[in-house]
Design an enzyme around this catalytic site. Sequence first.
Site, mmCIF file in Angstrom:
data_model
loop_
_atom_site.group_PDB
_atom_site.id
_atom_site.type_symbol
_atom_site.label_atom_id
_atom_site.label_comp_id
_atom_site.label_asym_id
_atom_site.label_seq_id
_atom_site.Cartn_x
_atom_site.Cartn_y
_atom_site.Cartn_z
ATOM 1 N N LYS A 42 0.856 -1.198 0.000
ATOM 2 C CA LYS A 42 0.000 0.000 0.000
ATOM 3 C C LYS A 42 0.887 1.241 0.000
ATOM 4 O O LYS A 42 1.710 1.429 0.890
ATOM 5 C CB LYS A 42 -0.926 0.013 1.213
ATOM 6 C CG LYS A 42 -1.902 1.192 1.165
ATOM 7 C CD LYS A 42 -2.855 1.187 2.327
ATOM 8 C CE LYS A 42 -2.302 1.871 3.547
ATOM 9 N NZ LYS A 42 -2.168 3.347 3.442
ATOM 10 N N ASP A 69 -3.245 4.501 -1.962
ATOM 11 C CA ASP A 69 -4.150 5.033 -0.925
ATOM 12 C C ASP A 69 -3.986 6.551 -0.834
ATOM 13 O O ASP A 69 -3.359 7.065 0.085
ATOM 14 C CB ASP A 69 -3.790 4.342 0.407
ATOM 15 C CG ASP A 69 -4.634 4.807 1.580
ATOM 16 O OD1 ASP A 69 -5.717 5.379 1.366
ATOM 17 O OD2 ASP A 69 -4.187 4.588 2.730
ATOM 18 N N LYS A 71 -6.765 8.667 -1.249
ATOM 19 C CA LYS A 71 -8.039 9.191 -0.724
ATOM 20 C C LYS A 71 -8.461 10.486 -1.415
ATOM 21 O O LYS A 71 -8.569 11.544 -0.788
ATOM 22 C CB LYS A 71 -7.928 9.437 0.790
ATOM 23 C CG LYS A 71 -7.554 8.218 1.613
ATOM 24 C CD LYS A 71 -7.585 8.527 3.101
ATOM 25 C CE LYS A 71 -7.204 7.354 3.955
ATOM 26 N NZ LYS A 71 -5.792 6.954 3.871
ATOM 27 N N ASP A 74 -12.427 15.775 -4.028
ATOM 28 C CA ASP A 74 -12.402 17.072 -4.707
ATOM 29 C C ASP A 74 -13.676 17.172 -5.542
ATOM 30 O O ASP A 74 -14.546 16.304 -5.440
ATOM 31 C CB ASP A 74 -11.119 17.149 -5.578
ATOM 32 C CG ASP A 74 -10.615 18.584 -5.741
ATOM 33 O OD1 ASP A 74 -11.449 19.475 -6.021
ATOM 34 O OD2 ASP A 74 -9.405 18.800 -5.595
ATOM 35 N N THR A 134 -10.559 5.075 10.361
ATOM 36 C CA THR A 134 -10.548 4.216 11.552
ATOM 37 C C THR A 134 -9.970 4.930 12.770
ATOM 38 O O THR A 134 -9.997 4.394 13.884
ATOM 39 C CB THR A 134 -9.771 2.913 11.273
ATOM 40 O OG1 THR A 134 -8.656 3.211 10.435
ATOM 41 C CG2 THR A 134 -10.637 1.901 10.572
ATOM 42 N N ARG A 226 2.023 -0.206 10.999
ATOM 43 C CA ARG A 226 3.028 -0.217 12.055
ATOM 44 C C ARG A 226 3.295 -1.567 12.715
ATOM 45 O O ARG A 226 4.463 -1.848 13.034
ATOM 46 C CB ARG A 226 2.681 0.875 13.087
ATOM 47 C CG ARG A 226 2.951 2.269 12.534
ATOM 48 C CD ARG A 226 2.245 3.362 13.305
ATOM 49 N NE ARG A 226 0.801 3.364 13.023
ATOM 50 C CZ ARG A 226 -0.049 4.272 13.492
ATOM 51 N NH1 ARG A 226 0.384 5.251 14.265
ATOM 52 N NH2 ARG A 226 -1.338 4.201 13.171
HETATM 53 O O1 C5P Z 1 0.079 1.712 10.988
HETATM 54 P P1 C5P Z 1 -1.349 1.341 10.780
HETATM 55 O O2 C5P Z 1 -1.595 -0.158 10.779
HETATM 56 O O3 C5P Z 1 -2.294 2.098 11.673
HETATM 57 O O4 C5P Z 1 -1.632 1.811 9.266
HETATM 58 C C1 C5P Z 1 -2.922 1.891 8.721
HETATM 59 C C2 C5P Z 1 -2.821 2.416 7.319
HETATM 60 O O5 C5P Z 1 -4.110 2.471 6.763
HETATM 61 C C3 C5P Z 1 -2.242 3.832 7.225
HETATM 62 O O6 C5P Z 1 -1.443 3.873 6.034
HETATM 63 C C4 C5P Z 1 -3.467 4.719 7.051
HETATM 64 O O7 C5P Z 1 -3.200 5.844 6.246
HETATM 65 C C5 C5P Z 1 -4.420 3.778 6.320
HETATM 66 N N1 C5P Z 1 -5.845 4.056 6.481
HETATM 67 C C6 C5P Z 1 -6.472 4.092 7.720
HETATM 68 N N2 C5P Z 1 -7.815 4.372 7.814
HETATM 69 C C7 C5P Z 1 -8.530 4.566 6.709
HETATM 70 C C8 C5P Z 1 -7.904 4.510 5.446
HETATM 71 C C9 C5P Z 1 -6.546 4.225 5.382
HETATM 72 O O8 C5P Z 1 -5.821 3.886 8.741
HETATM 73 N N3 C5P Z 1 -9.829 4.768 6.789
#
Ligand code: C5P
Length: 247
Positions: A42, A69, A71, A74, A134, A226
């Site tokens: 991603k 990703d 997002k 616009d 989230t 992470r």
């Molecule tokens: O590090 P972590 O597991 O929290 O990463 C989650 C990834 O998912 C990040 O790259 C974040 O930008 C992405 N994301 C998210 N919530 C969303 C859409 C994408 O956390 N609704």
Amino acid sequence: MTKTKLSPEQAAAKVMVALDKPDAKAALLLADQLQGAGCWAKVGLELFYAAGADVVRELKARGFKIFLDLKLHDIPNTVRGGSRSIAKLGVDMFNVHAAGGIAMLRGAAQGVQEALDAGEAASRPLIIAVTQLTSTNQATLNGEIGIPGTVEEAVLRYAGLTKEAGLDGVVASPLEVGAIKSACGTDFLTVTPGIRPKGSDAGDQQRITTPHDAVIGGTDYLVIGRPITGAPDPAAALNKIIEEMCS
Ligand code: C5P
């Protein structure tokens, strides 16, 4: 609910590793550690704004399926044009914000179709809409963003818009997958960040679950950053997650 157990290959193909790194060198170093595992890569804001389309091409050359990703959010014409450019990159999935409304969501699909019709794209990427981040909880939704009702109601509303616009699915929390599938059908894809293996740090994520529970809940793709990218051995962390998904 998923009834049959996943094979390790099936589990890996559901994992999208968020390569949230500040430059191409760091991202590709990480990608090389994960190469051959069968997971997706991603590419999000941090990496794309630093390294651009070249890093997408480098990752594709290493055999990864790519979720871009960015997002998009616009006016419909701008999202149409942006989506056409994204389709030209040859990514497998990209996303927009459902909050942009149906005309904007349709603009994304139109841009992709234009790229296909013009022979600029070889295949059609999946188009996914973000429902509620989230990191958003009930208090943020009601008190800051100003949307009344529960998070699940807001998510289902945006999922409905996305379905009506003819897109492929949504980004949501794994906790909302069952309700989304009931409302929009089992073929409507769910892409779920907010995945935290037992004992790992939630960070800024609010609506979270474990990899095992996400699979049981029926999610199609697990976005994980992470817990893998911050681990001393990312490949081992990914393997442990895959094991958990298959258990
Ligand atoms: O590090 P972590 O597991 O929290 O990463 C989650 C990834 O998912 C990040 O790259 C974040 O930008 C992405 N994301 C998210 N919530 C969303 C859409 C994408 O956390 N609704």
